[in-house]
Structures are given as C-alpha cells and as structure tokens.
Design a protein around this motif. Structure first.
Motif, PDB file in Angstrom:
ATOM      1  N   ARG A 224      -1.275  10.099  -2.965  1.00 22.34           N
ATOM      2  CA  ARG A 224      -2.019   9.449  -4.055  1.00 22.34           C
ATOM      3  C   ARG A 224      -1.211   9.354  -5.348  1.00 22.34           C
ATOM      4  N   GLY A 229      -2.893  14.517  -3.612  1.00 15.76           N
ATOM      5  CA  GLY A 229      -3.206  14.271  -2.200  1.00 15.76           C
ATOM      6  C   GLY A 229      -2.221  14.929  -1.260  1.00 15.76           C
ATOM      7  N   ASP A 343      -6.091   2.742   3.826  1.00 20.99           N
ATOM      8  CA  ASP A 343      -6.729   3.795   3.027  1.00 20.99           C
ATOM      9  C   ASP A 343      -7.237   4.895   3.954  1.00 20.99           C
ATOM     10  N   TYR A 415      -4.171   0.397   0.649  1.00 23.65           N
ATOM     11  CA  TYR A 415      -3.991   1.362  -0.434  1.00 23.65           C
ATOM     12  C   TYR A 415      -2.505   1.491  -0.754  1.00 23.65           C
ATOM     13  N   ARG A 417       0.136   3.477  -3.852  1.00 25.33           N
ATOM     14  CA  ARG A 417       0.248   4.258  -5.088  1.00 25.33           C
ATOM     15  C   ARG A 417       0.613   3.317  -6.228  1.00 25.33           C
TER      16      ARG A 417
END
Ligand code: AMP
Ligand code: GLY
Length: 430
Positions: A224, A229, A343, A415, A417
C-alpha cells in the motif's frame, strides 16, 4: 549454427512482467529470431509464441526443447533454476542463460548464502540457524527487537518476517516450522539481526569471471501507498537508486560483488547469469540482505529499458565466458515502473476483468504479468497484472510519465500505489 552468422531462436522460461521485459529487450537485437515463451501469458503473446508448459514442468520443457530445438534458452524464475532446469537443458545441448542448480542455491537456501558470506567475510546481518522450533523460540526470548525471522528456502518473496515483538516473532517461527506455511522451505530458519538504512537492488551480469553491475534500482515491496500493508513481490521500481552513489558502488564491487563471484568459484559453484544483490546501506556500510539467482521483478521492468547495449550479445557472453569483451552500457537517464495489481493482492483478489490497454508511446512500455487471452480479450488473471514503465532524462519526468501511462490503463478492481518513486525523489531533494 555458428554464432554470429544468423538469427537465433530463443526459448524463454517464465510468464511474468520480468519475462515480458526480457523478451521486448531481446527483440531489439539484430540476431534475435523466433521467441517461444513457456508458459508466457496473454500479454506476452503479442511478442512471443506462448506455449502452455509450466516453468516448473522440467520434463515438459525438456520435451519442448527437443522438439523445437531452440538455439538458446533464458531461464528467469527462481523455481526452475533451483530445480536444475539449466543443467537439464544444457545436457540436451541447449546453451542457457541462468545458473546451474549448484549455483542457484545462493538464492534457494538462505542458510547456504549466510554461511558463504560468513566464510568469505562478505558483510551481512548477524544471524543464527535453527532446525528446532522450541530452541528458536527460547533464543527469541533473549534477542533484542525488532528481529528478522527467515525461512531457509524459496517462499515467493514472503519468507522474511520483520517482527517488532516477541509474540510476532514467535508466531513467525510457528508458522514456518510447525504450520509449514512455506512447506519444506521452513524446515530450517534464520533468526537475524535487524538492520537499518536505504535498500538498493543491484542486478548484475556475470560469466563467472567478470561481473558487470546493471544500473541500480529501488523496489517498493509493501502493498500500500506510504509503505503500508503486507510485503509483496514488488509494487513498482525506479532506476537508478539515488542512494547508490559512485563511492558506494565502488565499495560494493570491492567488498561484496567480486568477493561473491570468487567465493562461488572457490566452492566449485561458478555462477553464470544474472546475480541480484539485495543490499542495505547501513550506517556501518553496505550489507547483503539477500541474493537472488535471477533478474528481480519488478526491478527488471525498470532496469532493462535503460540498457543501450544488445541484451542478446550480453547474455550469450555470460554463457560463453566472454563478458569482459562485451559492451554493457546503460543510458544516463532514469526509469520508473508502476505496477497495477488486482485489489487484495498479495492475499485474496478477484480476476477475469477485461483490461483496456493504450498504445505505449516512445520511451514507454507496458509489461504484462497476470493476464490471459480469451475470445480476443485480455483478462486479468493474477495478483500483479502489469507494469507501466517510462524512461526519461530525469527521475522526476520518468515518474510523472509512468503514472500518466498507468492512468490510461483500466480494468475493474485495479490497484496501484500512489507513491512509487516518491522516496527516491525526496532523496534527490525534489
Ligand atoms: P528478503 O526476503 O530476505 O529479501 O527480505 C524481504 C525484506 O525484509 C527486505 O527487502 C527487507 O526490507 C526486510 N529485511 C530482510 N532482512 C532484514 C534485516 N536483516 N534487517 C532489516 N530488514 C530486513
Ligand atoms: N523484487 C524482488 C525480487 O524479485 O525478488
């Protein structure tokens, strides 16, 4: 076929973003002929003929090689290297880029590599080996924290746990040694001193005599934004790594790289291929965190686009012992690779969503990792789906361009970063 006379047909084993980057770079070579990729993936299929044979199916790969007679093979994933695929293919008369099994152990066993470093005075974290969970746990009671617990064998890049407290460390030991979450890889573990400092990845080419480092890079391992994460295989990379100054590079060459090549030779385990040094620049100097026996992923997706020399000539030279006479030149620019994942990765995630890919512009590339083709559509099929890479004269521009390319790629459940390159830019004062 005599080298230098005609094009070469190449077998690439693997099926991730790293393999896609290797294939796209090989295709720039004048001598590159046909490329097969086993198993490849739905995105690699645009650049190579993908054949559905798993990278760990040594019998299947050997049978394919006997049938299709490639002139050269490139083996990039850790599993087949540690299982001895290079020995097998070389035995069939197919020259390979990649270490033999007895040299791949430098990644396959962390106990081996730790012993090697201790024996030859190569700087690394202090650590102790345990084969018994109770003994490991009783040692943890007296150890300062944080502490690092590592499984000996391969564990998909998830075999190292940085534990802040005794109970976290104890859980890691139980998971590895009692629950066997990494299977046999946890039969032995290392309990290691916690080091601090910036991390640098240095991939290198070596023919067992000469070692030529590639441009340095920085991985982003946490899932993350903000380094939060779980640890992943890597969510993005930049190159070069601004912490890795020329002075540090010279010191690493002297204290780490050349001693490692010499140590492997002394042990009768000459390493040829890509030797990856995971380094930490501690206040006491650079130390080895890990060795990999192969190109790193995603680092390769950032590093290879900066290579100006001919990759095929370089890897042939690694195989044939002529690296000293071969040009290995990188551009003076910078590169950034932003990984788009499903994700939920590295845990549970949904797949099967259609991916819409833009045309990559000049100095841009999209390297596909987890995707399959179905009815002419590209669908997500893995945790890390693809890497959007851009090169530019400065890191700031490369990061901006990689993100603008990544923004144009869409699939449901994507997803990424938001801060790939941010740490490197702040180190540069930008
Ligand atoms: P490894 O699987 O050995 O590459 O470790 C994964 C990550 O854990 C590394 O990239 C580091 O961030 C961290 N790590 C591993 N060993 C140490 C150590 N001795 N001290 C601090 N961090 C470590
Ligand atoms: N990105 C780290 C690795 O390939 O092991």
């Amino acid at each position: 076929m005599k080298l230098g006379e005609k094009t070469m047909d190449i077998l690439v084993v693997g099926g991730g973003g790293r393999e896609h980057a290797v294939i796209k770079t090989l295709k720039k070579s004048k001598r590159c002929g046909k490329i097969w990729c086993l198993p490849g993936n739905g995105g690699i299929a645009a650049d190579a003929e993908c054949v559905p044979v798993k990278a760990t199916d040594l019998d299947g790969i050997a049978a394919f090689a006997q049938k299709c007679k490639p002139d050269f093979a490139v083996v990039t994933p850790d599993d087949p290297l540690c299982m001895g695929l290079v020995d097998r293919l070389e035995g069939l008369g197919v020259p390979c880029f990649g270490p033999t099994k007895n040299a791949a152990v430098i990644e396959g066993s962390k106990v081996f590599s730790k012993d090697l470093m201790k024996k030859y005075g190569i700087p690394t974290a202090e650590s102790r080996v345990f084969t018994d969970a109770a003994e490991a746990i009783s040692y943890l009671k007296t150890h300062p924290y944080p502490v690092v617990v590592k499984a000996d064998g391969l564990a998909l890049g998830k075999g190292a746990v940085v534990a802040a407290t005794f109970s976290e460390a104890e859980k890691a030991v139980r998971d590895m040694m009692v629950e066997k979450v990494f299977g046999e890889s946890g039969n032995r573990i290392l309990i290691e001193e916690f080091l601090t400092g910036p991390e640098v990845s240095v991939l290198s080419f070596t023919d067992g005599k000469t070692l030529v480092p590639m441009v340095s890079s920085m991985d982003h391992k946490r899932a993350r934004t903000g380094d939060e994460g779980l640890n992943t295989g890597g969510m993005g990379a930049v190159a070069p790594n601004p912490y890795y100054t020329e002075e540090i590079a010279a010191r690493c060459m002297r204290e780490i790289f050349l001693p490692t090549v010499a140590a492997m030779n002394r042990e009768g385990r000459t390493f040829r291929g890509c030797l990856y040094f995971g380094l930490m620049l501690t206040p006491e100097g650079p130390k080895v965190i890990e060795y990999n026996c192969r190109f790193g992923d995603p680092e390769t997706q950032a590093v290879l686009p900066l290579l100006e020399s001919d990759l095929l000539e370089i890897i042939l030279a690694c195989r044939n012992g002529t690296l000293a006479e071969t040009a290995v030149k990188f551009s003076g620019g910078a590169s950034c690779c932003v990984v788009l994942a499903s994700d939920g990765y590295p845990q549970k995630y949904q797949t099967g969503y259609e991916i819409s890919l833009p045309e990559a512009g000049e100095d841009e590339a999209i390297f596909v990792a987890g995707a399959r083709l179905e009815g002419g559509k590209l669908l997500t099929a893995g945790g890390r789906v693809l890497g959007a890479t851009a090169t530019a004269p400065t890191l700031k521009e490369a990061v901006a361009r990689a993100y603008s390319l990544a923004e144009k790629i869409t699939f449901e459940n994507a997803y990424k970063r938001a801060d790939i390159g941010a740490r490197a830019l702040s180190a540069l004062g930008e």
